[in-house]
Design an enzyme around this catalytic site. Structure first.
Site, PDB file in Angstrom:
ATOM      1  N   LYS A  87      -0.040   3.409   8.398  1.00  0.00           N
ATOM      2  CA  LYS A  87       0.998   3.848   7.456  1.00  0.00           C
ATOM      3  C   LYS A  87       0.696   5.253   6.945  1.00  0.00           C
ATOM      4  O   LYS A  87      -0.409   5.522   6.492  1.00  0.00           O
ATOM      5  CB  LYS A  87       1.061   2.877   6.277  1.00  0.00           C
ATOM      6  N   THR A 128       6.366   3.331  -6.287  1.00  0.00           N
ATOM      7  CA  THR A 128       5.843   3.005  -4.952  1.00  0.00           C
ATOM      8  C   THR A 128       4.823   1.865  -5.004  1.00  0.00           C
ATOM      9  O   THR A 128       4.128   1.618  -4.025  1.00  0.00           O
ATOM     10  CB  THR A 128       5.177   4.250  -4.327  1.00  0.00           C
ATOM     11  N   THR A 131       4.240  -0.949  -1.985  1.00  0.00           N
ATOM     12  CA  THR A 131       4.929  -0.600  -0.731  1.00  0.00           C
ATOM     13  C   THR A 131       4.207  -1.182   0.484  1.00  0.00           C
ATOM     14  O   THR A 131       4.836  -1.730   1.395  1.00  0.00           O
ATOM     15  CB  THR A 131       5.030   0.933  -0.542  1.00  0.00           C
ATOM     16  N   GLY A 132       2.867  -1.079   0.492  1.00  0.00           N
ATOM     17  CA  GLY A 132       2.109  -1.559   1.659  1.00  0.00           C
ATOM     18  C   GLY A 132       2.228  -3.066   1.825  1.00  0.00           C
ATOM     19  O   GLY A 132       2.458  -3.574   2.932  1.00  0.00           O
ATOM     20  N   CYS A 133       2.091  -3.802   0.709  1.00  0.00           N
ATOM     21  CA  CYS A 133       2.189  -5.271   0.758  1.00  0.00           C
ATOM     22  C   CYS A 133       3.593  -5.682   1.190  1.00  0.00           C
ATOM     23  O   CYS A 133       3.774  -6.633   1.972  1.00  0.00           O
ATOM     24  CB  CYS A 133       1.881  -5.873  -0.608  1.00  0.00           C
TER      25      CYS A 133
HETATM   26  N1  LIG Z   1       8.087   7.877  -0.848  1.00  0.00           N
HETATM   27  C1  LIG Z   1       8.269   7.109   0.236  1.00  0.00           C
HETATM   28  N2  LIG Z   1       9.482   7.056   0.837  1.00  0.00           N
HETATM   29  C2  LIG Z   1       9.701   6.276   1.921  1.00  0.00           C
HETATM   30  N3  LIG Z   1       8.755   5.503   2.474  1.00  0.00           N
HETATM   31  C3  LIG Z   1       7.521   5.505   1.915  1.00  0.00           C
HETATM   32  C4  LIG Z   1       7.208   6.296   0.768  1.00  0.00           C
HETATM   33  N4  LIG Z   1       5.901   6.085   0.421  1.00  0.00           N
HETATM   34  C5  LIG Z   1       5.438   5.207   1.322  1.00  0.00           C
HETATM   35  N5  LIG Z   1       6.397   4.871   2.223  1.00  0.00           N
HETATM   36  C6  LIG Z   1       6.269   3.909   3.317  1.00  0.00           C
HETATM   37  O1  LIG Z   1       5.735   2.747   2.703  1.00  0.00           O
HETATM   38  C7  LIG Z   1       4.840   2.093   3.594  1.00  0.00           C
HETATM   39  C8  LIG Z   1       3.491   1.964   2.937  1.00  0.00           C
HETATM   40  O2  LIG Z   1       2.947   3.236   2.933  1.00  0.00           O
HETATM   41  P1  LIG Z   1       1.567   3.719   2.341  1.00  0.00           P
HETATM   42  O3  LIG Z   1       1.847   4.330   1.007  1.00  0.00           O
HETATM   43  O4  LIG Z   1       0.969   4.611   3.354  1.00  0.00           O
HETATM   44  O5  LIG Z   1       0.707   2.401   2.225  1.00  0.00           O
HETATM   45  P2  LIG Z   1       0.048   1.671   0.958  1.00  0.00           P
HETATM   46  O6  LIG Z   1       1.176   1.270   0.063  1.00  0.00           O
HETATM   47  O7  LIG Z   1      -0.671   0.510   1.558  1.00  0.00           O
HETATM   48  O8  LIG Z   1      -0.864   2.668   0.321  1.00  0.00           O
HETATM   49  C9  LIG Z   1       4.856   2.935   4.879  1.00  0.00           C
HETATM   50  O9  LIG Z   1       5.826   2.408   5.766  1.00  0.00           O
HETATM   51  C10 LIG Z   1       5.282   4.300   4.396  1.00  0.00           C
HETATM   52  O10 LIG Z   1       5.904   5.033   5.433  1.00  0.00           O
HETATM   53  C1  LIG Z   2      -4.024  -6.471  -6.973  1.00  0.00           C
HETATM   54  C2  LIG Z   2      -3.439  -5.458  -6.049  1.00  0.00           C
HETATM   55  N1  LIG Z   2      -3.206  -5.801  -4.773  1.00  0.00           N
HETATM   56  C3  LIG Z   2      -2.681  -4.898  -3.925  1.00  0.00           C
HETATM   57  C4  LIG Z   2      -2.364  -3.632  -4.344  1.00  0.00           C
HETATM   58  C5  LIG Z   2      -1.820  -2.640  -3.363  1.00  0.00           C
HETATM   59  O1  LIG Z   2      -0.652  -2.060  -3.784  1.00  0.00           O
HETATM   60  P1  LIG Z   2       0.062  -0.970  -2.870  1.00  0.00           P
HETATM   61  O2  LIG Z   2       0.801  -1.708  -1.789  1.00  0.00           O
HETATM   62  O3  LIG Z   2       0.960  -0.240  -3.780  1.00  0.00           O
HETATM   63  O4  LIG Z   2      -1.008  -0.105  -2.276  1.00  0.00           O
HETATM   64  C6  LIG Z   2      -2.632  -3.310  -5.689  1.00  0.00           C
HETATM   65  N2  LIG Z   2      -2.360  -2.070  -6.166  1.00  0.00           N
HETATM   66  N3  LIG Z   2      -3.173  -4.251  -6.523  1.00  0.00           N
END
Ligand SMILES: Nc1ncnc2c1ncn2[C@@H]1O[C@H](COP(=O)(O)OP(=O)(O)O)[C@@H](O)[C@H]1O
Ligand SMILES: Cc1ncc(COP(=O)(O)O)c(N)n1
Length: 192
Positions: A87, A128, A131-133
């Protein structure tokens, strides 16, 4: 857990979200978690790290361009993962696009892995959190519906972009932190 994946869950698509570093940059993993996740890689269908997590798992610096993303995704295949959704949300904060990468081992090992870039519009919001979960859960749901891996990831990312765009509709807390995405975006007009 790896025993369960080798036994009763054999044949069930398994999406492994290696939650080690949050969107905010906060560390969520205790020592020893890296080793545990590496052991699970070979027993899942797909692993979905963000850039700091991929760096932690591969022992490299977080990727700062597409080339480094491709190298680290392939390194994760080398560690045993059959497929990687890397991601890219942490990259190019000031750009209009956000890109993720799906890397899979090809059927023919002499031809190297297959790489599919998933580009999408960057939504301008502070909401945001999760978003990852949200993405990994949506991919798992799409795989359970029988979609092919890349299509499952593509549709999950498109839905997540709509959930991010709709997050401003929610009113959670005092608005000072990173708010959640709106998982109910599709029905929001009828629900509210
Ligand atoms: N501002 C944004 N606009 C659109 N998509 C986003 C944005 N931020 C993150 N994403 C998407 O959300 C998903 C999770 O991204 P990321 O932030 O890299 O992971 P995590 O939430 O685990 O840190 C990915 O598909 C990424 O492309
Ligand atoms: C307890 C817990 N679990 C998971 C996430 C990941 O969150 P994100 O998808 O925004 O990186 C978080 N911030 N806190």
């Amino acid at each position: 857990m790896s025993e369960a994946l080798r036994g009763p869950l054999t044949g069930v698509p398994v999406v492994l979200d290696p939650v080690m570093v949050a969107t905010s940059g906060d560390s969520l993993a205790a020592e020893g978690v890296r080793e545990a996740i590496v052991e699970l890689l070979a027993h899942c269908s797909l692993v979905t790290p963000n850039l700091p997590e991929a760096a932690g798992l591969t022992g490299e610096e977080p990727a700062s361009d597409r080339g480094a993303m491709a190298r680290q995704a392939q390194a994760l295949l080398g560690l045993g993962a059959p497929a990687v959704l890397l991601k890219g949300g942490h990259l190019g904060d000031d750009g209009d696009q956000v890109w993720d990468l799906v890397a899979r081992r090809g059927p023919d090992t002499s031809q190297g892995p297959r790489l599919d870039w998933l580009d999408g519009p960057r939504v301008r919001t502070r909401n945001t959190h999760g978003t990852g979960c949200t993405l990994s859960s949506a991919v798992a749901a799409n795989l359970a519906h029988g979609l092919d891996l890349v299509e499952a990831c593509r549709r999950a990312k498109e839905w997540l972009a709509r959930a991010l765009a709709s997050s401003e509709q929610l009113s959670v807390g005092d608005g000072s932190g990173h708010g959640p995405v709106n998982h109910l975006e599709a029905s929001w007009v009828t629900l509210r």
